[in-house]
Design a protein around this motif. Sequence first.
Motif, PDB file in Angstrom:
ATOM      1  N   LYS A  78       0.827  -1.211   0.000  1.00 36.87           N
ATOM      2  CA  LYS A  78       0.000   0.000   0.000  1.00 36.87           C
ATOM      3  C   LYS A  78       0.859   1.259   0.000  1.00 36.87           C
ATOM      4  CE  LYS A  78      -4.336  -1.669   1.946  1.00 36.87           C
ATOM      5  NZ  LYS A  78      -5.106  -1.278   0.748  1.00 36.87           N
ATOM      6  N   LEU A  79       1.984   1.218   0.715  1.00 37.10           N
ATOM      7  CA  LEU A  79       2.860   2.386   0.779  1.00 37.10           C
ATOM      8  C   LEU A  79       3.646   2.573  -0.519  1.00 37.10           C
ATOM      9  CD1 LEU A  79       4.312   2.056   4.405  1.00 37.10           C
ATOM     10  CD2 LEU A  79       2.513   3.609   3.609  1.00 37.10           C
ATOM     11  N   THR A  80       4.066   1.472  -1.140  1.00 31.18           N
ATOM     12  CA  THR A  80       4.909   1.582  -2.328  1.00 31.18           C
ATOM     13  C   THR A  80       4.104   1.759  -3.610  1.00 31.18           C
ATOM     14  OG1 THR A  80       4.977  -0.846  -2.412  1.00 31.18           O
ATOM     15  CG2 THR A  80       6.826   0.273  -1.351  1.00 31.18           C
ATOM     16  N   LEU A  81       2.873   1.240  -3.622  1.00 25.81           N
ATOM     17  CA  LEU A  81       2.062   1.392  -4.827  1.00 25.81           C
ATOM     18  C   LEU A  81       1.397   2.756  -4.890  1.00 25.81           C
ATOM     19  CD1 LEU A  81       0.342  -2.077  -5.338  1.00 25.81           C
ATOM     20  CD2 LEU A  81       1.811  -0.885  -6.943  1.00 25.81           C
ATOM     21  N   GLY A  82       0.737   3.129  -3.772  1.00 25.60           N
ATOM     22  CA  GLY A  82       0.005   4.398  -3.784  1.00 25.60           C
ATOM     23  C   GLY A  82      -1.055   4.387  -4.872  1.00 25.60           C
ATOM     24  N   LYS A  83      -1.159   5.475  -5.600  1.00 25.63           N
ATOM     25  CA  LYS A  83      -2.100   5.570  -6.707  1.00 25.63           C
ATOM     26  C   LYS A  83      -1.428   5.062  -7.981  1.00 25.63           C
ATOM     27  CE  LYS A  83      -5.132   8.842  -9.107  1.00 25.63           C
ATOM     28  NZ  LYS A  83      -5.529  10.268  -9.252  1.00 25.63           N
ATOM     29  N   MET A  84      -2.140   4.170  -8.688  1.00 27.81           N
ATOM     30  CA  MET A  84      -1.590   3.609  -9.923  1.00 27.81           C
ATOM     31  C   MET A  84      -1.417   4.704 -10.964  1.00 27.81           C
ATOM     32  SD  MET A  84      -1.203   0.405  -9.217  1.00 27.81           S
ATOM     33  CE  MET A  84      -1.111  -0.497 -10.755  1.00 27.81           C
ATOM     34  N   GLU A  85      -0.244   4.740 -11.594  1.00 32.61           N
ATOM     35  CA  GLU A  85       0.089   5.769 -12.559  1.00 32.61           C
ATOM     36  C   GLU A  85       0.306   5.161 -13.947  1.00 32.61           C
ATOM     37  OE1 GLU A  85       0.222   8.944 -11.847  1.00 32.61           O
ATOM     38  OE2 GLU A  85       0.242   8.949  -9.641  1.00 32.61           O
ATOM     39  N   MET A  86       0.013   5.936 -14.989  1.00 31.34           N
ATOM     40  CA  MET A  86       0.317   5.497 -16.347  1.00 31.34           C
ATOM     41  C   MET A  86       1.833   5.396 -16.556  1.00 31.34           C
ATOM     42  SD  MET A  86      -2.271   4.693 -18.139  1.00 31.34           S
ATOM     43  CE  MET A  86      -1.566   4.749 -19.787  1.00 31.34           C
ATOM     44  N   ILE A  87       2.559   6.346 -15.950  1.00 31.25           N
ATOM     45  CA  ILE A  87       4.017   6.295 -15.941  1.00 31.25           C
ATOM     46  C   ILE A  87       4.427   5.870 -14.535  1.00 31.25           C
ATOM     47  CG2 ILE A  87       6.154   7.570 -16.278  1.00 31.25           C
ATOM     48  CD1 ILE A  87       4.588   9.502 -18.057  1.00 31.25           C
ATOM     49  N   PRO A  88       4.716   4.585 -14.344  1.00 31.29           N
ATOM     50  CA  PRO A  88       4.905   4.073 -12.979  1.00 31.29           C
ATOM     51  C   PRO A  88       6.189   4.561 -12.336  1.00 31.29           C
ATOM     52  CG  PRO A  88       5.399   2.373 -14.594  1.00 31.29           C
ATOM     53  CD  PRO A  88       4.849   3.548 -15.355  1.00 31.29           C
ATOM     54  N   GLY A  89       6.109   4.699 -11.006  1.00 33.43           N
ATOM     55  CA  GLY A  89       7.301   4.994 -10.240  1.00 33.43           C
ATOM     56  C   GLY A  89       8.050   3.707  -9.922  1.00 33.43           C
ATOM     57  N   SER A  90       9.078   3.811  -9.078  1.00 37.08           N
ATOM     58  CA  SER A  90       9.911   2.647  -8.773  1.00 37.08           C
ATOM     59  C   SER A  90       9.125   1.565  -8.055  1.00 37.08           C
ATOM     60  CB  SER A  90      11.115   3.075  -7.928  1.00 37.08           C
ATOM     61  OG  SER A  90      10.681   3.755  -6.754  1.00 37.08           O
ATOM     62  N   GLY A  91       8.251   1.970  -7.100  1.00 41.83           N
ATOM     63  CA  GLY A  91       7.459   0.982  -6.366  1.00 41.83           C
ATOM     64  C   GLY A  91       6.503   0.240  -7.270  1.00 41.83           C
ATOM     65  N   GLN A  92       5.775   0.973  -8.106  1.00 43.28           N
ATOM     66  CA  GLN A  92       4.834   0.339  -9.025  1.00 43.28           C
ATOM     67  C   GLN A  92       5.572  -0.534 -10.038  1.00 43.28           C
ATOM     68  OE1 GLN A  92       1.868   2.979 -10.699  1.00 43.28           O
ATOM     69  NE2 GLN A  92       1.533   1.621 -12.454  1.00 43.28           N
ATOM     70  N   ASN A  93       6.749  -0.085 -10.487  1.00 42.21           N
ATOM     71  CA  ASN A  93       7.559  -0.886 -11.406  1.00 42.21           C
ATOM     72  C   ASN A  93       7.935  -2.229 -10.795  1.00 42.21           C
ATOM     73  OD1 ASN A  93       7.994   0.140 -14.007  1.00 42.21           O
ATOM     74  ND2 ASN A  93       9.310   1.753 -13.208  1.00 42.21           N
ATOM     75  N   PHE A  94       8.363  -2.191  -9.533  1.00 42.96           N
ATOM     76  CA  PHE A  94       8.767  -3.423  -8.847  1.00 42.96           C
ATOM     77  C   PHE A  94       7.619  -4.419  -8.792  1.00 42.96           C
ATOM     78  CE2 PHE A  94       8.673  -5.865  -4.876  1.00 42.96           C
ATOM     79  CZ  PHE A  94       9.827  -6.609  -5.006  1.00 42.96           C
ATOM     80  N   TRP A  95       6.441  -3.954  -8.377  1.00 41.05           N
ATOM     81  CA  TRP A  95       5.313  -4.875  -8.235  1.00 41.05           C
ATOM     82  C   TRP A  95       4.807  -5.361  -9.586  1.00 41.05           C
ATOM     83  CZ3 TRP A  95       4.863  -7.152  -3.889  1.00 41.05           C
ATOM     84  CH2 TRP A  95       5.195  -6.503  -2.698  1.00 41.05           C
ATOM     85  N   GLU A  96       4.841  -4.496 -10.598  1.00 39.51           N
ATOM     86  CA  GLU A  96       4.408  -4.927 -11.925  1.00 39.51           C
ATOM     87  C   GLU A  96       5.327  -6.013 -12.489  1.00 39.51           C
ATOM     88  OE1 GLU A  96       4.029  -1.599 -14.512  1.00 39.51           O
ATOM     89  OE2 GLU A  96       2.171  -0.853 -13.596  1.00 39.51           O
ATOM     90  N   VAL A  97       6.639  -5.824 -12.320  1.00 40.07           N
ATOM     91  CA  VAL A  97       7.590  -6.820 -12.814  1.00 40.07           C
ATOM     92  C   VAL A  97       7.441  -8.132 -12.045  1.00 40.07           C
ATOM     93  CG1 VAL A  97      10.045  -7.399 -12.972  1.00 40.07           C
ATOM     94  CG2 VAL A  97       9.246  -5.128 -13.662  1.00 40.07           C
ATOM     95  N   THR A  98       7.337  -8.031 -10.721  1.00 43.96           N
ATOM     96  CA  THR A  98       7.241  -9.241  -9.890  1.00 43.96           C
ATOM     97  C   THR A  98       5.948  -9.998 -10.155  1.00 43.96           C
ATOM     98  OG1 THR A  98       8.507  -8.079  -8.170  1.00 43.96           O
ATOM     99  CG2 THR A  98       7.405 -10.124  -7.543  1.00 43.96           C
ATOM    100  N   ILE A  99       4.823  -9.283 -10.096  1.00 48.35           N
ATOM    101  CA  ILE A  99       3.528  -9.929 -10.317  1.00 48.35           C
ATOM    102  C   ILE A  99       3.425 -10.452 -11.751  1.00 48.35           C
ATOM    103  CG2 ILE A  99       1.031  -9.578 -10.371  1.00 48.35           C
ATOM    104  CD1 ILE A  99       2.147  -9.645  -7.572  1.00 48.35           C
ATOM    105  N   GLY A 100       3.918  -9.658 -12.715  1.00 48.40           N
ATOM    106  CA  GLY A 100       3.885 -10.090 -14.110  1.00 48.40           C
ATOM    107  C   GLY A 100       4.713 -11.343 -14.336  1.00 48.40           C
ATOM    108  N   GLY A 101       5.891 -11.402 -13.712  1.00 46.18           N
ATOM    109  CA  GLY A 101       6.731 -12.590 -13.847  1.00 46.18           C
ATOM    110  C   GLY A 101       6.088 -13.822 -13.244  1.00 46.18           C
ATOM    111  N   LEU A 102       5.481 -13.665 -12.052  1.00 43.89           N
ATOM    112  CA  LEU A 102       4.788 -14.782 -11.416  1.00 43.89           C
ATOM    113  C   LEU A 102       3.608 -15.255 -12.250  1.00 43.89           C
ATOM    114  CD1 LEU A 102       4.733 -13.770  -7.632  1.00 43.89           C
ATOM    115  CD2 LEU A 102       5.783 -15.815  -8.603  1.00 43.89           C
ATOM    116  N   MET A 103       2.844 -14.298 -12.777  1.00 42.88           N
ATOM    117  CA  MET A 103       1.685 -14.655 -13.586  1.00 42.88           C
ATOM    118  C   MET A 103       2.124 -15.355 -14.863  1.00 42.88           C
ATOM    119  SD  MET A 103      -1.546 -14.600 -13.422  1.00 42.88           S
ATOM    120  CE  MET A 103      -2.955 -14.944 -14.467  1.00 42.88           C
TER     121      MET A 103
END
Length: 240
Positions: free
Chosen positions: A52-77
């Motif tokens: 919740k702290l690292t994602l915050g509001k989802m952005e079209m241009i992701p920050g470092s926190g959103q990038n991390f979760w997108e890469v991790t979740i995308g890789g797992l999926m």
Amino acid sequence: MEHPILFISLILELLGLPVPHTPIGHTFLEKLCAPYMTYTWMVMAFLIIVPKLTLGKMEMIPGSGQNFWEVTIGGLMGACTDTLGEKGAKMLFPMLATFFFYIVVSNLIGVIPGFLSPTSSLNITLAMTLIVWVTHHFLGFKYHGLKYYKHFMGPSKVLAPFMFIIELISNFARLISLSMRLFGNIFAKEVLLTVLFMLAGAYFAPLPILALGVLVSVIQGVVFVMLAMIYCAGAMEEAH
């Protein structure tokens, strides 16, 4: 024997709760406050608060926190889809992703001096293994009904009775292998780090083992989840 000096022990003492003098304790409250239980709650809180702290509001241009979760979740999926297919991945991804993040974070906190990995307790690893074991058999019966027994009969009718016994033993052995692999590796890491800190000091000498502990922590999370995916995929596919 006095209880080990753990970070969580100090918190329990400040809260006026019992600090167990054994891995499990004696009373019901001591069992609830056992190190592997309290560190599990800490990991759960970490996995709820940090995203919740690292994602915050989802952005079209992701920050470092959103990038991390997108890469991790995308890789797992992606790994789930390759092994289970799209339908199976969507169904099992929440459970498998939860296992992965819980195991990795639980393993990693044990690298911090004074902390304990919940996965160094067989109670935790066996509980997760039971969930995987029951789930993959449930999927087998869901997809094939009573014909699921064919998965245990082998390719030859002549050898079917012998194969059935061997397959049953092999299947129950998964309860031991999956739980003991994770427990054994993490418990060994905890013991080795404890010995090194006592003999070599708390500074540079244990650093190579700390680095190896980080690598083992991630690898064991990947291995557990990959085996869980393979078991579920095998139960859902047609018997040949």
